[in-house]
Design a protein around this motif. Structure first.
Motif, short mmCIF file in Angstrom:
data_model
loop_
_atom_site.label_atom_id
_atom_site.label_comp_id
_atom_site.label_asym_id
_atom_site.label_seq_id
_atom_site.Cartn_x
_atom_site.Cartn_y
_atom_site.Cartn_z
N LEU A 258 -1.63 3.49 -1.43
CA LEU A 258 -2.28 3.62 -0.12
C LEU A 258 -1.40 3.15 1.03
O LEU A 258 -1.86 3.02 2.16
CB LEU A 258 -3.60 2.85 -0.14
N THR A 259 -0.14 2.87 0.73
CA THR A 259 0.81 2.47 1.77
C THR A 259 1.70 3.68 2.06
O THR A 259 2.32 4.21 1.14
CB THR A 259 1.66 1.27 1.27
N PRO A 260 1.76 4.13 3.32
CA PRO A 260 2.49 5.36 3.62
C PRO A 260 3.91 5.38 3.03
O PRO A 260 4.32 6.38 2.43
CB PRO A 260 2.52 5.39 5.15
N ALA A 261 4.65 4.27 3.13
CA ALA A 261 6.06 4.29 2.71
C ALA A 261 6.23 4.45 1.20
O ALA A 261 7.25 4.95 0.73
CB ALA A 261 6.75 3.02 3.19
N MET B 252 3.74 5.71 -1.02
CA MET B 252 2.69 6.55 -1.59
C MET B 252 3.20 7.55 -2.64
O MET B 252 2.72 7.60 -3.78
CB MET B 252 2.02 7.30 -0.45
N ALA B 253 4.21 8.35 -2.25
CA ALA B 253 4.64 9.46 -3.12
C ALA B 253 5.17 8.92 -4.45
O ALA B 253 4.81 9.41 -5.53
CB ALA B 253 5.72 10.28 -2.41
N GLU B 254 5.98 7.89 -4.36
CA GLU B 254 6.61 7.34 -5.57
C GLU B 254 5.56 6.66 -6.46
O GLU B 254 5.56 6.80 -7.68
CB GLU B 254 7.71 6.37 -5.12
N ALA B 255 4.62 5.96 -5.81
CA ALA B 255 3.59 5.24 -6.57
C ALA B 255 2.67 6.21 -7.30
O ALA B 255 2.19 5.91 -8.40
CB ALA B 255 2.76 4.35 -5.64
N ILE C 152 -6.06 2.27 4.06
CA ILE C 152 -7.31 1.52 3.96
C ILE C 152 -7.17 0.28 4.85
O ILE C 152 -6.20 -0.47 4.71
CB ILE C 152 -7.57 1.06 2.51
N ARG C 153 -8.13 0.08 5.75
CA ARG C 153 -7.99 -1.06 6.67
C ARG C 153 -8.23 -2.37 5.91
O ARG C 153 -9.29 -2.58 5.32
CB ARG C 153 -9.00 -0.91 7.81
N GLY C 154 -7.21 -3.21 5.94
CA GLY C 154 -7.35 -4.47 5.21
C GLY C 154 -6.23 -5.43 5.58
O GLY C 154 -5.27 -5.08 6.27
N LEU C 155 -6.36 -6.64 5.07
CA LEU C 155 -5.44 -7.71 5.43
C LEU C 155 -4.30 -7.83 4.40
O LEU C 155 -4.54 -7.70 3.20
CB LEU C 155 -6.19 -9.03 5.50
#
Ligand code: HEM
Length: 224
Positions: A17-20, A22-25, A212-215
């Motif tokens: 869920l992290t743009p950088a 995402m593809a690899e994960a 996803i909005r989160g800390l």
């Protein structure tokens, strides 16, 4: 899912869920799920139920991520809102029967899918005097809807007893895990307030970069 895989799955869903990353994960997540399906003994469970679905792996990645990351952030975002409102914190600790209603308000105020959901505009649509042209991709911000001042007076304030929200979406794709997420939220906040009725923020938290909005970091300590 074997319990010892927890850390791996937690990292995978966060990276997905992290743009950088995402593809690899996604590749690693799909490989993990394929391994899980391969070793699974048939039983009374979701994997057995879905085993013959053509998009099994994709659906399981969605289900695991949608079911995990969102609820984690509901607990984090909700707790932050609560710690910023000590009077509400005291009132919930003293009157836990209000916790389900508080969970609804946490979802409205800072729901994990605030950024929104993707939709297709099949024709030009006018909303609030703005024309949204017919287009293949529209992002519908649930966070904006949940803070619409015409529906929620003083929308940035934590306040129980408000109108229903759309943090779980609306219509045919309404969140399949909404009931489970609510139960998890109620258990988490109920337990936390019972065991630590006087938590305070230890440092200013940092929001992370994610769909996803989160800390990213959130340090708390018992009140001295
Ligand atoms: C606080 C927690 C949660 C929030 C805020 C949330 C939010 C949402 C939203 C807004 C949608 C609609 C997406 C759309 O309209 O395109 C959705 C769909 C979905 N959610 Fe949740 N969700 C949460 C927890 C869960 C849990 C616990 C599960 C599973 C165990 C889950 C599984 C799903 C799935 C599979 C869908 C897709 C449903 C479909 O497309 O028909 N969610 N969720």
């Amino acid at each position: 899912m074997p319990e010892e895989d927890r850390d791996e799955v937690r990292n995978l869903s966060s990276e997905l869920l992290t743009p950088a990353t995402m593809a690899e994960a996604f590749g690693r997540f799909a490989a993990y799920v394929e391994r899980l399906v391969a070793i699974k003994e048939p039983g009374d469970d979701v994997i057995t139920e879905l085993r013959d679905e053509p998009n099994l792996v994709m659906n399981l990645v969605l289900l695991i991520t949608a079911g995990h990351e969102t609820t984690v952030q509901l607990i984090g975002n909700g707790l932050l809102a609560l710690l910023r409102d000590p009077a509400m914190c005291r009132s919930l600790a003293g009157d836990p029967i209000m916790i389900p209603e508080a969970v609804e308000e946490f979802l409205r105020l800072d729901g994990p899918l605030a950024m929104g959901v993707g939709r297709v505009a099949t024709s030009d649509v006018v909303i609030g005097g703005v024309t949204i042209p017919r287009s293949p991709q529209v992002a519908v911000s649930l966070g904006a809807a949940n803070r619409d001042p015409s529906r929620y007076p003083e929308p940035d304030v934590l306040q129980l007893g408000r109108d229903p929200h759309v943090a779980f979406g609306y219509g045919v794709h309404y969140c399949v895990g909404a009931r489970l997420a609510r139960i998890e939220g109620e258990i988490a906040f109920g337990t936390l307030l019972r065991r630590f009725p006087e938590l305070v923020l230890a440092a200013e938290p940092e929001w992370r970069e994610s769909f996803i909005r989160g800390l990213g970091s959130f340090r708390v300590r018992p009140k001295p």
